[in-house]
Design a protein around this motif. Structure first.
Motif, PDB file in Angstrom:
ATOM      1  N   TRP A  68     -12.827   0.465   0.557  1.00 14.59           N
ATOM      2  CA  TRP A  68     -12.275  -0.888   0.637  1.00 14.59           C
ATOM      3  C   TRP A  68     -11.863  -1.212   2.052  1.00 14.59           C
ATOM      4  O   TRP A  68     -11.852  -2.364   2.457  1.00 14.59           O
ATOM      5  CB  TRP A  68     -11.142  -1.116  -0.360  1.00 14.59           C
TER       6      TRP A  68
ATOM      7  N   CYS B 254     -10.038   3.756  -2.011  1.00 23.37           N
ATOM      8  CA  CYS B 254      -9.064   3.653  -0.938  1.00 23.37           C
ATOM      9  C   CYS B 254      -9.710   3.722   0.431  1.00 23.37           C
ATOM     10  O   CYS B 254      -9.118   3.275   1.404  1.00 23.37           O
ATOM     11  CB  CYS B 254      -8.027   4.745  -1.089  1.00 23.37           C
ATOM     12  N   PHE B 255     -10.895   4.268   0.529  1.00 20.11           N
ATOM     13  CA  PHE B 255     -11.529   4.351   1.838  1.00 20.11           C
ATOM     14  C   PHE B 255     -12.609   3.306   2.008  1.00 20.11           C
ATOM     15  O   PHE B 255     -12.658   2.618   3.003  1.00 20.11           O
ATOM     16  CB  PHE B 255     -12.019   5.774   2.071  1.00 20.11           C
TER      17      PHE B 255
ATOM     18  N   ILE C 290      -5.758   0.211  -6.540  1.00 22.11           N
ATOM     19  CA  ILE C 290      -6.094   0.197  -5.116  1.00 22.11           C
ATOM     20  C   ILE C 290      -7.196  -0.815  -4.812  1.00 22.11           C
ATOM     21  O   ILE C 290      -7.316  -1.285  -3.680  1.00 22.11           O
ATOM     22  CB  ILE C 290      -6.481   1.612  -4.644  1.00 22.11           C
TER      23      ILE C 290
ATOM     24  N   PHE D 145      -4.775  -3.821  -4.221  1.00 21.04           N
ATOM     25  CA  PHE D 145      -3.743  -3.717  -3.190  1.00 21.04           C
ATOM     26  C   PHE D 145      -4.270  -3.182  -1.868  1.00 21.04           C
ATOM     27  O   PHE D 145      -3.654  -3.413  -0.831  1.00 21.04           O
ATOM     28  CB  PHE D 145      -2.571  -2.886  -3.700  1.00 21.04           C
TER      29      PHE D 145
ATOM     30  N   ASP E 265      -3.464  -5.543   1.220  1.00 19.66           N
ATOM     31  CA  ASP E 265      -2.600  -5.063   2.292  1.00 19.66           C
ATOM     32  C   ASP E 265      -3.194  -5.419   3.651  1.00 19.66           C
ATOM     33  O   ASP E 265      -2.463  -5.815   4.565  1.00 19.66           O
ATOM     34  CB  ASP E 265      -2.390  -3.554   2.184  1.00 19.66           C
TER      35      ASP E 265
ATOM     36  N   ASN F 204      -0.815   1.627   9.230  1.00 22.96           N
ATOM     37  CA  ASN F 204      -1.555   2.865   9.077  1.00 22.96           C
ATOM     38  C   ASN F 204      -1.370   3.487   7.703  1.00 22.96           C
ATOM     39  O   ASN F 204      -1.900   4.532   7.400  1.00 22.96           O
ATOM     40  CB  ASN F 204      -1.096   3.868  10.125  1.00 22.96           C
ATOM     41  N   LYS F 205      -0.615   2.834   6.851  1.00 25.05           N
ATOM     42  CA  LYS F 205      -0.256   3.425   5.547  1.00 25.05           C
ATOM     43  C   LYS F 205      -1.452   3.883   4.751  1.00 25.05           C
ATOM     44  O   LYS F 205      -1.432   4.890   4.085  1.00 25.05           O
ATOM     45  CB  LYS F 205       0.475   2.425   4.668  1.00 25.05           C
ATOM     46  N   CYS F 206      -2.471   3.059   4.774  1.00 27.64           N
ATOM     47  CA  CYS F 206      -3.581   3.296   3.862  1.00 27.64           C
ATOM     48  C   CYS F 206      -4.263   4.628   4.128  1.00 27.64           C
ATOM     49  O   CYS F 206      -4.929   5.162   3.252  1.00 27.64           O
ATOM     50  CB  CYS F 206      -4.574   2.157   3.952  1.00 27.64           C
ATOM     51  N   PHE F 207      -4.123   5.160   5.329  1.00 33.54           N
ATOM     52  CA  PHE F 207      -4.793   6.415   5.595  1.00 33.54           C
ATOM     53  C   PHE F 207      -3.835   7.589   5.578  1.00 33.54           C
ATOM     54  O   PHE F 207      -4.109   8.604   4.975  1.00 33.54           O
ATOM     55  CB  PHE F 207      -5.578   6.283   6.902  1.00 33.54           C
ATOM     56  N   ARG F 208      -2.691   7.438   6.216  1.00 32.91           N
ATOM     57  CA  ARG F 208      -1.741   8.535   6.190  1.00 32.91           C
ATOM     58  C   ARG F 208      -1.236   8.816   4.781  1.00 32.91           C
ATOM     59  O   ARG F 208      -0.953   9.939   4.439  1.00 32.91           O
ATOM     60  CB  ARG F 208      -0.553   8.225   7.111  1.00 32.91           C
ATOM     61  N   TRP F 209      -1.097   7.786   3.961  1.00 28.75           N
ATOM     62  CA  TRP F 209      -0.613   8.076   2.617  1.00 28.75           C
ATOM     63  C   TRP F 209      -1.587   8.970   1.881  1.00 28.75           C
ATOM     64  O   TRP F 209      -1.207   9.727   0.989  1.00 28.75           O
ATOM     65  CB  TRP F 209      -0.306   6.807   1.814  1.00 28.75           C
TER      66      TRP F 209
ATOM     67  N   ILE G 143       0.825  -1.207   0.000  1.00 22.25           N
ATOM     68  CA  ILE G 143       0.000   0.000   0.000  1.00 22.25           C
ATOM     69  C   ILE G 143       0.862   1.261   0.000  1.00 22.25           C
ATOM     70  O   ILE G 143       0.400   2.327  -0.429  1.00 22.25           O
ATOM     71  CB  ILE G 143      -0.973  -0.018   1.199  1.00 22.25           C
TER      72      ILE G 143
ATOM     73  N   GLY H  86      -1.001   2.989  -2.868  1.00 22.69           N
ATOM     74  CA  GLY H  86      -1.818   4.074  -2.361  1.00 22.69           C
ATOM     75  C   GLY H  86      -1.480   5.382  -3.055  1.00 22.69           C
ATOM     76  O   GLY H  86      -2.319   5.961  -3.750  1.00 22.69           O
TER      77      GLY H  86
ATOM     78  N   GLY I 181      -4.912  -1.358  14.511  1.00 22.88           N
ATOM     79  CA  GLY I 181      -3.578  -1.198  13.952  1.00 22.88           C
ATOM     80  C   GLY I 181      -3.565  -0.174  12.842  1.00 22.88           C
ATOM     81  O   GLY I 181      -2.602   0.567  12.670  1.00 22.88           O
ATOM     82  N   MET I 182      -4.664  -0.130  12.072  1.00 23.17           N
ATOM     83  CA  MET I 182      -4.776   0.843  10.994  1.00 23.17           C
ATOM     84  C   MET I 182      -5.180   2.223  11.509  1.00 23.17           C
ATOM     85  O   MET I 182      -5.237   3.175  10.756  1.00 23.17           O
ATOM     86  CB  MET I 182      -5.827   0.380   9.983  1.00 23.17           C
ATOM     87  N   GLU I 183      -5.469   2.301  12.804  1.00 22.81           N
ATOM     88  CA  GLU I 183      -5.964   3.544  13.402  1.00 22.81           C
ATOM     89  C   GLU I 183      -7.165   4.034  12.615  1.00 22.81           C
ATOM     90  O   GLU I 183      -7.290   5.205  12.270  1.00 22.81           O
ATOM     91  CB  GLU I 183      -4.859   4.603  13.433  1.00 22.81           C
TER      92      GLU I 183
END
Lengths: 250, 250
Positions: free
Chosen positions: B197, B194-195, B29, B32, B36, A192-197, A29, A33, B220-222
């Motif tokens: 999903w 991206c959101f 996305i 992935f 992810d 946390n990549k998917c959101f911060r990215w 991601i 992302g 973990g993903m916050e």
């Protein structure tokens, strides 16, 4: 000499040549992302992408260490490089993902780190995601610069850059401006990549392509942006404070 | 016969064999993003992944139509299939991404659609993202089922499945239960993958691996999950109402 403003000015100075540095066990991601958002930019700007690795063999996201795959899952995906570190064309933007592969034992990552060091002076923008900041730090290109990185991997990452001004309390850090170098280092805890990215990619798009493009893409994503880079509860959660005279960057 | 509950019960019934159907001009996305999150599942469960296409040649995310790339950007990434539609192993879960490539002219997608039709009866779960629901609809496997799809591509997508109970007001739709078939169709407007999903992948992980695993990954993903699948302002935004006696699914 004419003065260009707004979208036209951005079109004239915006980067067109994007590259992504690949290595085994990258975090998928961290690459896809940002690229998915940049794919949308490609409809409005003529840009191109190169994917760069040591060889032209496909590069896998699978864990390379048995210790990171105790259940022996076979779960990962491979992407195809377009160039090697030796053949890559000139770049305006280099994106360095994170992932467990950043911890590969020497000398596996030496060509990648040498590439970052060699190309950095000719880049307009360097973008690191997650522990990718550690690779840039190992190349020495972040020395004296503000940067941030993954919080759960904080200690091991900042150890790679003793001269970097690591900012613990930050979603992202920008050092420099649009016409020189932007360092954007995503600060995130694991997964946390998917959101911060998203925040960081849209911030980058706004910086280099303008607010109109960024707003359009953010609205298309139906995404409420985090505009305050220091709104980061995960530094405290991990007991971290800023070091090396760092200050939070807006 | 012993009665298993909680995490152990999930381990016994949880799917292990994941497949992703590939086609040119897929939305990166859509693949992935879910993978992810599922990569994190692979640390806790022994699972495997196959990437399936017509041939073993790399499959690109680049626009295939000149009309969709008016500025002649060269921006896209290629991933490597592990199997063809003819050689794919048995699967528990099939994920079908969306993207502009779902609109490729016949007969390009015929092998993919035939594969969905052939494999559907043996799947535990079918997951479609974005306009991927249109491919499942064309395979006939959604007939009489509740499903949703991309809202900006709504008219063209629902035209592919006149017997599907399309739900306009939904972030996602689930038809069936964890021990039979789950249809999870991400409802989103353009660039929203991206959101949405995230919601849907975590909902899926909760359904098949249990709340403990899902909560751990979400934390973990916050990520603050959207738990109400009908909390979807984008149906009204696009002037859409439910059709075919559809009702919102929780």
């Amino acid at each position: 000499m004419p003065v260009f403003t707004g979208a036209l000015a951005h079109a004239l100075v915006a980067p067109t040549r994007y590259g992504v540095a690949l290595f085994p066990d990258f975090e998928a991601i961290d690459i896809f992302g940002p690229l998915d958002a940049l794919n949308a930019v490609a409809y409005s700007y003529q840009i191109n992408l190169t994917l760069i690795s040591t060889t032209l063999d496909p590069v896998t996201a699978k864990p390379q260490s048995a210790a990171m795959n105790l259940l022996n899952s076979s779960f990962g995906e491979s992407i195809v490089p377009t160039h090697t570190f030796d053949t890559a064309p000139e770049l305006d933007v280099l994106l360095i993902p994170g992932g467990l592969g950043t911890r590969a034992p020497p000398p596996q990552l030496d060509p990648l780190i040498a590439f970052i060091k060699e190309r950095f002076p000719t880049l307009k923008h360097l973008i690191t995601v997650c522990t990718g900041a550690g690779l840039a730090a190992r190349a020495g290109v972040l020395d004296g610069k503000y940067a941030t990185a993954n919080k759960k991997a904080w200690a091991s990452t900042i150890a790679w850059g003793p001269k970097v001004r690591w900012v613990a309390q930050a979603r992202w850090v920008q050092d420099g401006n649009v016409l020189s170098i932007i360092f954007i280092n995503v600060n995130e805890s694991h997964l946390n990549k998917c959101f911060r990215w998203s925040d960081i990619t849209i911030a980058f798009i706004e910086a280099v392509y303008g607010n109109m493009t960024a707003t359009s893409i953010a609205n298309g994503m139906e995404y409420v942006r985090h505009l305050n880079s220091t709104d980061d509860p995960f530094a405290a959660l991990n007991g971290l404070t800023n070091v090396n005279n760092s200050t939070n960057q807006k």
